[in-house]
Motif scaffolding. Sequence first.
Motif, PDB file in Angstrom:
ATOM      1  N   ALA A  63       0.880  -1.172   0.000  1.00 28.91           N
ATOM      2  CA  ALA A  63       0.000   0.000   0.000  1.00 28.91           C
ATOM      3  C   ALA A  63       0.915   1.219   0.000  1.00 28.91           C
ATOM      4  O   ALA A  63       1.753   1.362   0.902  1.00 28.91           O
ATOM      5  N   LEU A  64       0.772   2.083  -0.986  1.00 24.25           N
ATOM      6  CA  LEU A  64       1.702   3.193  -1.192  1.00 24.25           C
ATOM      7  C   LEU A  64       1.159   4.480  -0.579  1.00 24.25           C
ATOM      8  O   LEU A  64       0.029   4.878  -0.839  1.00 24.25           O
ATOM      9  N   PHE A  65       2.003   5.143   0.236  1.00 31.10           N
ATOM     10  CA  PHE A  65       1.605   6.375   0.923  1.00 31.10           C
ATOM     11  C   PHE A  65       2.321   7.615   0.402  1.00 31.10           C
ATOM     12  O   PHE A  65       1.920   8.740   0.730  1.00 31.10           O
ATOM     13  N   GLY A  66       3.384   7.447  -0.349  1.00 28.65           N
ATOM     14  CA  GLY A  66       4.174   8.600  -0.796  1.00 28.65           C
ATOM     15  C   GLY A  66       5.038   8.226  -1.978  1.00 28.65           C
ATOM     16  O   GLY A  66       4.977   7.100  -2.496  1.00 28.65           O
ATOM     17  N   PHE A  67       5.888   9.172  -2.391  1.00 25.49           N
ATOM     18  CA  PHE A  67       6.704   8.980  -3.587  1.00 25.49           C
ATOM     19  C   PHE A  67       8.184   8.793  -3.282  1.00 25.49           C
ATOM     20  O   PHE A  67       8.965   8.544  -4.193  1.00 25.49           O
ATOM     21  N   GLN A  68       8.573   8.918  -2.032  1.00 28.13           N
ATOM     22  CA  GLN A  68       9.977   8.741  -1.679  1.00 28.13           C
ATOM     23  C   GLN A  68      10.077   8.190  -0.273  1.00 28.13           C
ATOM     24  O   GLN A  68       9.123   8.267   0.511  1.00 28.13           O
ATOM     25  N   ASP A  69      11.238   7.622   0.040  1.00 30.23           N
ATOM     26  CA  ASP A  69      11.434   7.006   1.350  1.00 30.23           C
ATOM     27  C   ASP A  69      11.133   8.007   2.469  1.00 30.23           C
ATOM     28  O   ASP A  69      11.582   9.153   2.430  1.00 30.23           O
ATOM     29  N   GLY A  70      10.386   7.540   3.456  1.00 30.80           N
ATOM     30  CA  GLY A  70      10.078   8.386   4.605  1.00 30.80           C
ATOM     31  C   GLY A  70       8.976   9.392   4.379  1.00 30.80           C
ATOM     32  O   GLY A  70       8.719  10.235   5.240  1.00 30.80           O
ATOM     33  N   GLU A  71       8.276   9.311   3.240  1.00 27.53           N
ATOM     34  CA  GLU A  71       7.196  10.260   2.951  1.00 27.53           C
ATOM     35  C   GLU A  71       5.837   9.573   3.094  1.00 27.53           C
ATOM     36  O   GLU A  71       5.538   8.623   2.379  1.00 27.53           O
ATOM     37  N   ASN A  72       5.033  10.049   4.023  1.00 25.45           N
ATOM     38  CA  ASN A  72       3.662   9.573   4.200  1.00 25.45           C
ATOM     39  C   ASN A  72       2.737  10.766   4.016  1.00 25.45           C
ATOM     40  O   ASN A  72       2.602  11.600   4.910  1.00 25.45           O
ATOM     41  N   LEU A  73       2.108  10.843   2.864  1.00 24.23           N
ATOM     42  CA  LEU A  73       1.263  11.987   2.536  1.00 24.23           C
ATOM     43  C   LEU A  73      -0.094  11.938   3.234  1.00 24.23           C
ATOM     44  O   LEU A  73      -0.886  12.875   3.101  1.00 24.23           O
ATOM     45  N   PHE A  74      -0.340  10.881   3.995  1.00 27.90           N
ATOM     46  CA  PHE A  74      -1.593  10.752   4.750  1.00 27.90           C
ATOM     47  C   PHE A  74      -1.422  11.153   6.206  1.00 27.90           C
ATOM     48  O   PHE A  74      -2.392  11.163   6.958  1.00 27.90           O
ATOM     49  N   LEU A  75      -0.209  11.467   6.588  1.00 28.96           N
ATOM     50  CA  LEU A  75       0.073  11.811   7.974  1.00 28.96           C
ATOM     51  C   LEU A  75      -0.062  13.316   8.175  1.00 28.96           C
ATOM     52  O   LEU A  75       0.658  14.108   7.550  1.00 28.96           O
ATOM     53  N   LYS A  76      -1.005  13.718   9.011  1.00 23.39           N
ATOM     54  CA  LYS A  76      -1.258  15.123   9.306  1.00 23.39           C
ATOM     55  C   LYS A  76      -1.092  15.338  10.803  1.00 23.39           C
ATOM     56  O   LYS A  76      -2.014  15.078  11.586  1.00 23.39           O
ATOM     57  N   ASP A  77       0.091  15.803  11.197  1.00 18.47           N
ATOM     58  CA  ASP A  77       0.408  15.994  12.615  1.00 18.47           C
ATOM     59  C   ASP A  77       0.178  14.683  13.376  1.00 18.47           C
ATOM     60  O   ASP A  77       0.879  13.720  13.153  1.00 18.47           O
TER      61      ASP A  77
END
Length: 233
Positions: A63-77
């Motif tokens: 399940a993909l959350f971002g485009f690069q290592d350590g990036e989670n675009l679903f994480l908001k604070d």
Amino acid sequence: MPNPVLLNNIDHKDLRVITRRGAAYGDQLMAVPTFPSEFRDVQACYPIVFHKTTDGLGFEPLALFGFQDGENLFLKDERWDAPYIPMMVERQPFLIGINGTELMLNVDLDHPRVNRSEGEEVFKPHGGTTDYLDRANSLLFAIHEGMQGLPGFLQALLDNALLESFTLDVQLDDGSQNRLIGFYTINEDRLQTLGGDAIVKLHQAGHLQAIYLILASLSNFRMLIDRKNATLA
């Protein structure tokens, strides 16, 4: 490094687990493994892609959350901004241990969620398991059961030559050019040319639905790009 130990109500009687979200608690992830029985929930929120396993001999759905290592675009604070959190994230800090044929409940004592002062209690004062731990145990069992169906699914994809590598080129609103590489997806052209017998076998094994859920999940790339642009605004 993880420090998994067998959970017990004597050594860990006052153990607590922080359940809020955040990078400090290990949620800054680009992707996590998933499995066919979870695809229906995952595809509603995230792209499902494949990558090669660390030994280079097999494949693993993610399940993909971002485009690069350590990036989670679903994480908001301290919030996960999606209606479904994949099980491999939700299970933390618990792990499955196996002793022969018996499944054991392990806990990673070095996980940042684990402490003895705040969060959900793991055991009741007199040693019984809390509702929180019962839910975690059920989650781990669901993961274990789900993983049992993964090898057969992957083998069916390979037997039918249904995996292909892909490259995703993305131009963001700031003008930057970005490329996602190293992942695999379903070869739709190959799928369309499979003979009737192959399709029937995939359907009877329950693999055909999983394949179409993966293909449906790819529409989430547009949403993922929108989230990436929002971080740049």
